[in-house]
Design a protein around this motif. Structure first.
Motif, PDB file in Angstrom:
ATOM      1  N   LEU A  93      10.563  10.795  -4.241  1.00 53.63           N
ATOM      2  CA  LEU A  93       9.639   9.660  -4.294  1.00 53.63           C
ATOM      3  C   LEU A  93      10.375   8.361  -4.605  1.00 53.63           C
ATOM      4  O   LEU A  93      10.128   7.326  -3.971  1.00 53.63           O
ATOM      5  N   LYS A  94      11.269   8.401  -5.568  1.00 56.02           N
ATOM      6  CA  LYS A  94      11.971   7.169  -5.949  1.00 56.02           C
ATOM      7  C   LYS A  94      12.850   6.671  -4.808  1.00 56.02           C
ATOM      8  O   LYS A  94      12.944   5.458  -4.569  1.00 56.02           O
ATOM      9  N   ARG A  95      13.471   7.607  -4.115  1.00 53.28           N
ATOM     10  CA  ARG A  95      14.332   7.173  -3.022  1.00 53.28           C
ATOM     11  C   ARG A  95      13.506   6.459  -1.943  1.00 53.28           C
ATOM     12  O   ARG A  95      13.931   5.411  -1.437  1.00 53.28           O
ATOM     13  N   GLU A  96      12.357   7.006  -1.624  1.00 54.95           N
ATOM     14  CA  GLU A  96      11.502   6.348  -0.629  1.00 54.95           C
ATOM     15  C   GLU A  96      11.087   4.969  -1.116  1.00 54.95           C
ATOM     16  O   GLU A  96      11.077   3.993  -0.344  1.00 54.95           O
ATOM     17  N   ALA A  97      10.763   4.867  -2.408  1.00 53.53           N
ATOM     18  CA  ALA A  97      10.371   3.573  -2.956  1.00 53.53           C
ATOM     19  C   ALA A  97      11.551   2.599  -2.952  1.00 53.53           C
ATOM     20  O   ALA A  97      11.389   1.414  -2.625  1.00 53.53           O
ATOM     21  N   LEU A  98      12.711   3.082  -3.287  1.00 53.41           N
ATOM     22  CA  LEU A  98      13.883   2.213  -3.332  1.00 53.41           C
ATOM     23  C   LEU A  98      14.320   1.772  -1.935  1.00 53.41           C
ATOM     24  O   LEU A  98      14.894   0.683  -1.773  1.00 53.41           O
ATOM     25  N   GLU A  99      14.049   2.595  -0.942  1.00 52.98           N
ATOM     26  CA  GLU A  99      14.293   2.164   0.444  1.00 52.98           C
ATOM     27  C   GLU A  99      13.394   0.971   0.775  1.00 52.98           C
ATOM     28  O   GLU A  99      13.828   0.006   1.425  1.00 52.98           O
ATOM     29  N   LEU A 100      12.142   1.030   0.311  1.00 51.00           N
ATOM     30  CA  LEU A 100      11.219  -0.088   0.522  1.00 51.00           C
ATOM     31  C   LEU A 100      11.737  -1.346  -0.162  1.00 51.00           C
ATOM     32  O   LEU A 100      11.745  -2.435   0.420  1.00 51.00           O
ATOM     33  N   LEU A 122       3.320   5.503  -6.009  1.00 50.16           N
ATOM     34  CA  LEU A 122       2.988   5.494  -7.432  1.00 50.16           C
ATOM     35  C   LEU A 122       1.931   6.538  -7.754  1.00 50.16           C
ATOM     36  O   LEU A 122       1.989   7.199  -8.803  1.00 50.16           O
ATOM     37  N   GLU A 123       0.980   6.707  -6.870  1.00 49.75           N
ATOM     38  CA  GLU A 123      -0.062   7.724  -7.086  1.00 49.75           C
ATOM     39  C   GLU A 123       0.535   9.123  -7.041  1.00 49.75           C
ATOM     40  O   GLU A 123       0.193   9.989  -7.859  1.00 49.75           O
ATOM     41  N   GLU A 129       0.834  -1.208   0.000  1.00 48.89           N
ATOM     42  CA  GLU A 129       0.000   0.000   0.000  1.00 48.89           C
ATOM     43  C   GLU A 129       0.868   1.257   0.000  1.00 48.89           C
ATOM     44  O   GLU A 129       0.531   2.255  -0.644  1.00 48.89           O
ATOM     45  N   ARG A 130       1.969   1.206   0.707  1.00 47.51           N
ATOM     46  CA  ARG A 130       2.866   2.361   0.733  1.00 47.51           C
ATOM     47  C   ARG A 130       3.478   2.592  -0.646  1.00 47.51           C
ATOM     48  O   ARG A 130       3.608   3.729  -1.102  1.00 47.51           O
TER      49      ARG A 130
END
Length: 694
Positions: free
Chosen positions: A268-275, A243-244, A237-238
């Motif tokens: 945004l990408k950095r937060e996603a890549l941390e995930l 993505l939204e 969900e995060r």
């Protein structure tokens, strides 16, 4: 042009000392004029090379030491040989000198004949038992000539948004573009801007030509959804929320007039890549990652360490605690050990980016492209960035690369990039240059080298001084070219040199001899030694990439309509009255259109119709390029849809949105990758090239 103010010229001894260290004491802004470098510029440049010339006594001592060193030296630090002929430096050795050559393959030889290409170790022993060692670079005599002619697209990747982008073009878009252009347009290559790692921190310098590292790519270009671990995040969900938010960034650029915001995209990408980094790698992926770590070795560890330290201490290593300014210090080792999770994070990002770059090249080759992706090598790096920290012994402290005053810029230029020290490069066997090229050729079918004249000499500007107070420093061009030819031939890649503007006599000939292609831009190709008129197509050189424009120049539509003059006027950049600039621009375009008409190239769109239409004229420009013998013909992708705006307007900083514009139609409306693929105008232009046999 306003002449630079007179300066004290170097003394005779200082001039002799400078020449022995490759430092120029004068330069020629035009063929009929010579300007002396100031004694201050020469003295400071020598100091950056570790030579004390601060007083007449110091000059005499340094001169005597240098002359003695050169007189006693058996070999230079690096010796160059070309396959099929013995190294020229060996001819100067005393008769009876014994050789020992330890090759890259681990063999030991006593002769220099028929050596394999590579970087070997040479040891010589004279009859009177003097010995010397040197790096021996052996390269093929030249790169192979491209088989046949190819045409392709030139694009700034960030400007190419698809309906899946996160607010700027990415490597997924590049792979899609390469696959489509190869299969549907018959394109042989796609050339992109430098994708080097940027200096972090908001606001990030958007220019791709002042990176933190040229050795490693920037993870901002990653397509997050294409990373396999994206399917297994613990908090989907995060990721969906990210993505939204990315979709809103994309929509703002495509439909709301927003500029490309690299910092917002990276956040945004950095937060996603941390995930994604929290997802354990499967056995196969883990093995591939470990292989990458082993292949990249110390260079990757240094880069990732700098990134981790920059998160804590800021992005300028000169301001870090003293112990951390040295990448080999005990303090840096201790800090790296304490930040090992972050070092691993940045190392993994380098691996992921390398993987997607490789996938983009593979997509182009599988689509039938003979070349694939043409990557761009910037001329230097940011002084506070990762490369300047990790390789600081190879950079000239207190110096910056630029350009001397000339007819177009009386003040000269300072690009803010520290230059490599030619002496340290030679002592290392050109290791930093070799490793840099090897890294880029991992995923490049060809490499464009920005300001390729820098392989021969660079204008050094002392820190705190204007560019007029600089001087040229010479590099060992034969060694630089040997490294370039060696690494490109190993990769089976082409090399394109950006050799626009003032070029030292003999440079283009030396590049052509080694198989390095040049760059020819239509508007600059005139008979400068004759009547100054546009150069007819059969007078163009063959060994080049021919284009109508570049990222630093007006689009073809703007050039033909004169809109580039209006833009510069609106920003206060004109140095002459508006009407005078308009008249000159109109005359320039008119001469070219007249030549196109005389050659029968203004056929109108679709083989007929209005030959005065802008679209017909752009097609005619590219028909002209096909009439030249150029081995590669490039189409600036924004020209395919009639974009008016330059991607970069030299001479501006915040007055113009350099490096932040999406590709757009004639009305300035952004055009997506999907729109490009369906564009009748782009297809019609590319059909011109297909019909012309490029």
């Amino acid at each position: 042009m306003t002449a630079p103010r007179p300066a004290d010229p170097p003394s005779e001894d200082l001039s002799r000392l400078a020449v022995l260290h490759g430092v120029a004491t004068s330069y020629s802004p035009s063929p009929d004029r010579s300007v002396a470098a100031s004694a201050t510029a020469v003295t400071l440049t020598l100091a950056a090379l570790g030579v004390d010339a601060s007083t007449p006594g110091a000059v005499r001592a340094a001169l005597a030491a240098r002359e003695r060193e050169l007189g006693e030296r058996l070999l230079p630090p690096t010796v160059v040989g070309w396959s099929g002929s013995p190294p020229a430096a060996l001819a100067a050795l005393p008769e009876g000198t014994r050789l020992r050559i330890d090759t890259e393959e681990g063999e030991s030889r006593a002769e220099a004949d028929d050596l394999p290409p590579g970087v070997h170790r040479l040891t010589v022993t004279t009859p009177d038992d003097r010995t010397a060692t040197a790096h021996l670079i052996v390269a093929p005599p030249r790169l192979p000539t491209p088989s046949g002619r190819s045409h392709g697209l030139l694009v700034q990747l960030y400007s190419l948004l698809s309906r899946r982008s996160w607010g700027m073009g990415d490597l997924g878009d590049l792979a899609e573009l390469a696959g489509w252009a190869g299969r549907s347009l018959g394109a042989g290559f796609v050339q992109v801007n430098p994708l080097h790692a940027a200096v972090p921190g908001a606001p990030t310098d958007p220019s791709p030509y002042r990176p933190s590292s040229r050795r490693f790519p920037d993870p901002v270009h990653l397509r997050v959804e294409d990373v396999p671990e994206a399917a297994y995040v613990e908090d989907p969900e995060r990721l969906r929320a990210l993505l939204e938010r990315a979709g809103r960034l994309r929509e703002a650029v495509l439909h709301k007039g927003a500029l490309i915001d690299r910092d917002a995209v990276w956040e945004l990408k950095r937060e996603a890549l941390e995930l994604l980094g929290e997802v354990p790698l499967g056995p196969g992926r883990r093995a591939a990652y470990c292989d990458f770590l082993a292949e990249q070795g110390q260079a990757l560890e240094d880069h990732a360490t700098w990134c981790a330290l920059a998160e804590v201490h800021g992005s300028d290593w000169h301001r870090w605690p003293t112990g951390l300014r040295d990448p080999r210090s005990a303090e840096t080792t201790q800090a790296r050990n304490g930040l090992m999770d972050r070092v691993d994070f940045w190392s993994r990002l380098a691996w992921l980016t390398d993987s997607q770059l490789t996938a983009a090249q593979r997509a182009g080759l599988e689509a039938g492209m003979p070349v694939g992706i043409v990557h761009d090598l910037a001329v230097g790096v940011h002084p506070g960035g990762a490369d300047a920290w990790a390789q600081q012994e190879h950079f000239a402290a207190g110096m910056s690369v630029g350009a001397p005053p000339d007819a177009f810029n009386a003040r000269g230029q300072d690009w803010g990039l520290p230059p490599w020290r030619p002496d340290r490069l030679a002592e290392s066997g050109y290791a930093p240059f070799r490793e840099l090229l090897r890294a880029l050729f991992r995923y490049a079918g060809a490499l464009r080298i920005d300001h390729v004249m820098g392989l021969f000499r660079l204008w050094w500007v002392p820190q705190g001084h204007p560019p007029t107070e600089g001087t040229y420093v010479r590099y060992d061009a034969e060694a630089m070219l040997a490294v370039l030819v060696l690494e490109a031939s190993r990769a089976g890649a082409l090399v394109i040199g950006e050799d626009l503007g003032t070029v030292e006599p003999g440079v283009r000939e030396a590049l052509r001899e080694r198989g390095v292609l040049g760059t020819s831009v239509l508007w600059f190709e005139r008979d400068w030694d004759g009547d100054g008129r546009p150069l007819p197509p059969d007078s163009w050189r063959a060994d080049c990439l021919a284009t109508a424009t570049t990222h630093d120049l007006p689009s073809t539509a703007a050039r033909l309509t004169g809109e580039h003059v209006e833009l510069r006027d609106s920003l206060g950049l004109l140095t002459r009255p508006l009407e005078e600039e308009r008249a000159e621009a109109a005359a320039d375009a008119g001469e070219w259109l007249s030549l196109l008409s005389r050659l029968g190239l203004l056929n109108g769109t679709g083989g007929g119709g209005d030959t005065s239409s802008e679209e017909a004229q752009i097609q005619a420009v590219h028909r002209f390029l096909l009439r030249t013998p150029a081995r590669m013909v490039g189409v600036w992708l924004p020209d395919g849809v009639g974009d008016r705006r330059p991607q970069n307007l030299p001479g501006t900083w915040d007055q113009y949105p350099n490096w932040r514009l999406p590709i757009a139609d004639p009305l300035g409306r952004p055009v997506t990758l999907e729109d490009l693929a369906a564009s009748p105008r782009l297809h019609a232009l590319m059909e011109v090239l297909r019909e012309g046999g490029a």
